[in-house]
Write a protein that holds these residues in place. Structure first.
Motif, PDB file in Angstrom:
ATOM      1  N   GLN A  83      42.319  29.797  36.146  1.00 44.38           N
ATOM      2  CA  GLN A  83      41.845  30.174  37.480  1.00 44.38           C
ATOM      3  C   GLN A  83      40.433  30.750  37.473  1.00 44.38           C
ATOM      4  OE1 GLN A  83      44.859  32.377  39.959  1.00 44.38           O
ATOM      5  NE2 GLN A  83      45.922  32.555  38.004  1.00 44.38           N
ATOM      6  N   ALA A  84      39.929  31.086  36.303  1.00 43.30           N
ATOM      7  CA  ALA A  84      38.711  31.888  36.220  1.00 43.30           C
ATOM      8  C   ALA A  84      37.476  31.157  36.723  1.00 43.30           C
ATOM      9  CB  ALA A  84      38.493  32.346  34.784  1.00 43.30           C
ATOM     10  N   ALA A  85      36.635  31.906  37.430  1.00 42.28           N
ATOM     11  CA  ALA A  85      35.328  31.408  37.862  1.00 42.28           C
ATOM     12  C   ALA A  85      34.249  31.809  36.867  1.00 42.28           C
ATOM     13  CB  ALA A  85      34.993  31.947  39.250  1.00 42.28           C
TER      14      ALA A  85
ATOM     15  N   ILE B 169      37.821  37.737  32.141  1.00 40.66           N
ATOM     16  CA  ILE B 169      37.549  36.651  33.075  1.00 40.66           C
ATOM     17  C   ILE B 169      37.782  37.170  34.483  1.00 40.66           C
ATOM     18  CG2 ILE B 169      38.101  34.738  31.514  1.00 40.66           C
ATOM     19  CD1 ILE B 169      40.925  34.723  32.617  1.00 40.66           C
ATOM     20  N   ALA B 170      37.241  36.468  35.466  1.00 42.82           N
ATOM     21  CA  ALA B 170      37.376  36.930  36.851  1.00 42.82           C
ATOM     22  C   ALA B 170      37.302  35.766  37.814  1.00 42.82           C
ATOM     23  CB  ALA B 170      36.278  37.954  37.172  1.00 42.82           C
ATOM     24  N   TRP B 171      37.913  35.959  38.960  1.00 46.30           N
ATOM     25  CA  TRP B 171      37.853  34.976  40.042  1.00 46.30           C
ATOM     26  C   TRP B 171      38.119  35.710  41.360  1.00 46.30           C
ATOM     27  CZ3 TRP B 171      41.687  35.681  36.575  1.00 46.30           C
ATOM     28  CH2 TRP B 171      42.999  35.889  37.040  1.00 46.30           C
ATOM     29  N   ILE B 172      37.745  35.098  42.466  1.00 47.90           N
ATOM     30  CA  ILE B 172      37.954  35.698  43.776  1.00 47.90           C
ATOM     31  C   ILE B 172      39.207  35.094  44.399  1.00 47.90           C
ATOM     32  CG2 ILE B 172      37.042  35.948  46.123  1.00 47.90           C
ATOM     33  CD1 ILE B 172      34.233  36.037  44.896  1.00 47.90           C
ATOM     34  N   VAL B 173      40.093  35.966  44.844  1.00 53.33           N
ATOM     35  CA  VAL B 173      41.307  35.537  45.553  1.00 53.33           C
ATOM     36  C   VAL B 173      41.004  35.644  47.046  1.00 53.33           C
ATOM     37  CG1 VAL B 173      43.759  35.939  45.914  1.00 53.33           C
ATOM     38  CG2 VAL B 173      42.736  36.372  43.662  1.00 53.33           C
TER      39      VAL B 173
ATOM     40  N   ILE C  69      40.477  40.400  37.994  1.00 56.12           N
ATOM     41  CA  ILE C  69      39.901  40.478  36.654  1.00 56.12           C
ATOM     42  C   ILE C  69      41.038  40.575  35.646  1.00 56.12           C
ATOM     43  CG2 ILE C  69      38.494  41.837  35.057  1.00 56.12           C
ATOM     44  CD1 ILE C  69      36.819  42.736  37.414  1.00 56.12           C
ATOM     45  N   ALA C  70      40.971  39.759  34.624  1.00 51.20           N
ATOM     46  CA  ALA C  70      41.959  39.809  33.543  1.00 51.20           C
ATOM     47  C   ALA C  70      41.241  40.086  32.228  1.00 51.20           C
ATOM     48  CB  ALA C  70      42.738  38.502  33.460  1.00 51.20           C
ATOM     49  N   LEU C  71      41.747  41.036  31.482  1.00 51.25           N
ATOM     50  CA  LEU C  71      41.235  41.330  30.148  1.00 51.25           C
ATOM     51  C   LEU C  71      42.038  40.541  29.125  1.00 51.25           C
ATOM     52  CD1 LEU C  71      40.911  45.204  30.537  1.00 51.25           C
ATOM     53  CD2 LEU C  71      39.049  43.537  30.609  1.00 51.25           C
TER      54      LEU C  71
ATOM     55  N   VAL D 273      44.437  42.196  36.709  1.00 58.14           N
ATOM     56  CA  VAL D 273      45.642  41.382  36.572  1.00 58.14           C
ATOM     57  C   VAL D 273      46.340  41.715  35.256  1.00 58.14           C
ATOM     58  CG1 VAL D 273      46.520  39.028  36.386  1.00 58.14           C
ATOM     59  CG2 VAL D 273      44.640  39.549  37.956  1.00 58.14           C
ATOM     60  N   ARG D 274      47.628  41.997  35.347  1.00 56.05           N
ATOM     61  CA  ARG D 274      48.445  42.262  34.162  1.00 56.05           C
ATOM     62  C   ARG D 274      49.766  41.517  34.292  1.00 56.05           C
ATOM     63  NH1 ARG D 274      49.527  48.416  34.218  1.00 56.05           N
ATOM     64  NH2 ARG D 274      50.792  47.874  32.409  1.00 56.05           N
ATOM     65  N   GLY D 275      50.381  41.214  33.148  1.00 57.79           N
ATOM     66  CA  GLY D 275      51.702  40.606  33.173  1.00 57.79           C
ATOM     67  C   GLY D 275      51.707  39.125  33.499  1.00 57.79           C
TER      68      GLY D 275
END
Length: 208
Positions: free
Chosen positions: A181-183, A202-206, A124-126, A170-172
């Protein structure tokens, strides 16, 4: 959906840890047997068929153990503790939760980003271009994980479920790279802190 965040004055958790714990609490509640075919299922179904809102509240001192007495799911992650409660109309929020403060939950972050967990996990990235309090960001992370649970591909979702629904904030990493990359993406309704339509997370599965 109400979220209670433990934030003691003496040892407050980190901002990112709270956001990740909130996201994990949301999806673990939604996949709990009580939500899928038990006593919470009707409330969850009714909530998901309408306007989905999440509210993060601050709990400290005796109010944190009091919140644990209310049915819900607690996640302890990275030094942060967050409890998610079955969704209910605002008029039906238990008084023990209604007393918890919504505004003012704003925490510092760790100086260095934490390494990701073992795969598979939800990333997840803000949005770094949007200013949000910790309470707001935690709710947005919860939204992102919720959308990922409901909208991601079946195979990736099953892998994530089987691995325990781990979440990594996710940061940086450049925002534009994350968007690629976001789903799923969260666009806020604009009730608090940000204008309507703002992409907050946003978010995605790794996967493996």
């Amino acid at each position: 959906m109400q979220l209670a965040v433990r934030a003691e004055r003496a040892a407050p958790p980190a901002h990112s840890a709270v956001c990740a714990a909130a996201a994990m609490a949301v999806v673990r509640l939604l996949t709990d047997p009580r939500s899928t075919d038990g006593e919470w299922s009707e409330a969850v179904g009714r909530w998901e068929s309408g306007r989905i809102r999440k509210v993060a509240r601050r709990a400290r001192g005796v109010r944190w153990p009091a919140a644990q007495e209310i049915p819900g799911v607690t996640v302890d992650h990275g030094g942060a503790q967050v409890r998610a409660f079955p969704p209910a109309p605002v008029t039906e929020v238990p008084p023990e939760l209604a007393r918890l403060q919504v505004a003012g939950l704003d925490l510092d972050d760790d100086e260095e980003p934490k390494p990701p967990p073992a795969r598979p996990y939800a990333a997840i990235a803000l949005n770094p271009h949007v200013t949000m309090s910790t309470g707001k960001a935690a709710a947005q992370a919860g939204h992102a994980a919720h959308l990922l649970l409901r909208q991601s591909g079946a195979a990736a979702r099953e892998d994530w479920l089987g691995a325990g629904l781990a979440v990594h904030l996710v940061r940086g990493v450049p925002w534009e790279e994350c968007v690629g990359q976001a789903a799923v993406a969260v666009r806020d309704a604009g009730y608090t802190e940000v204008p309507p339509g703002t992409m907050t997370a946003i978010a995605w599965i790794v996967s493996h």
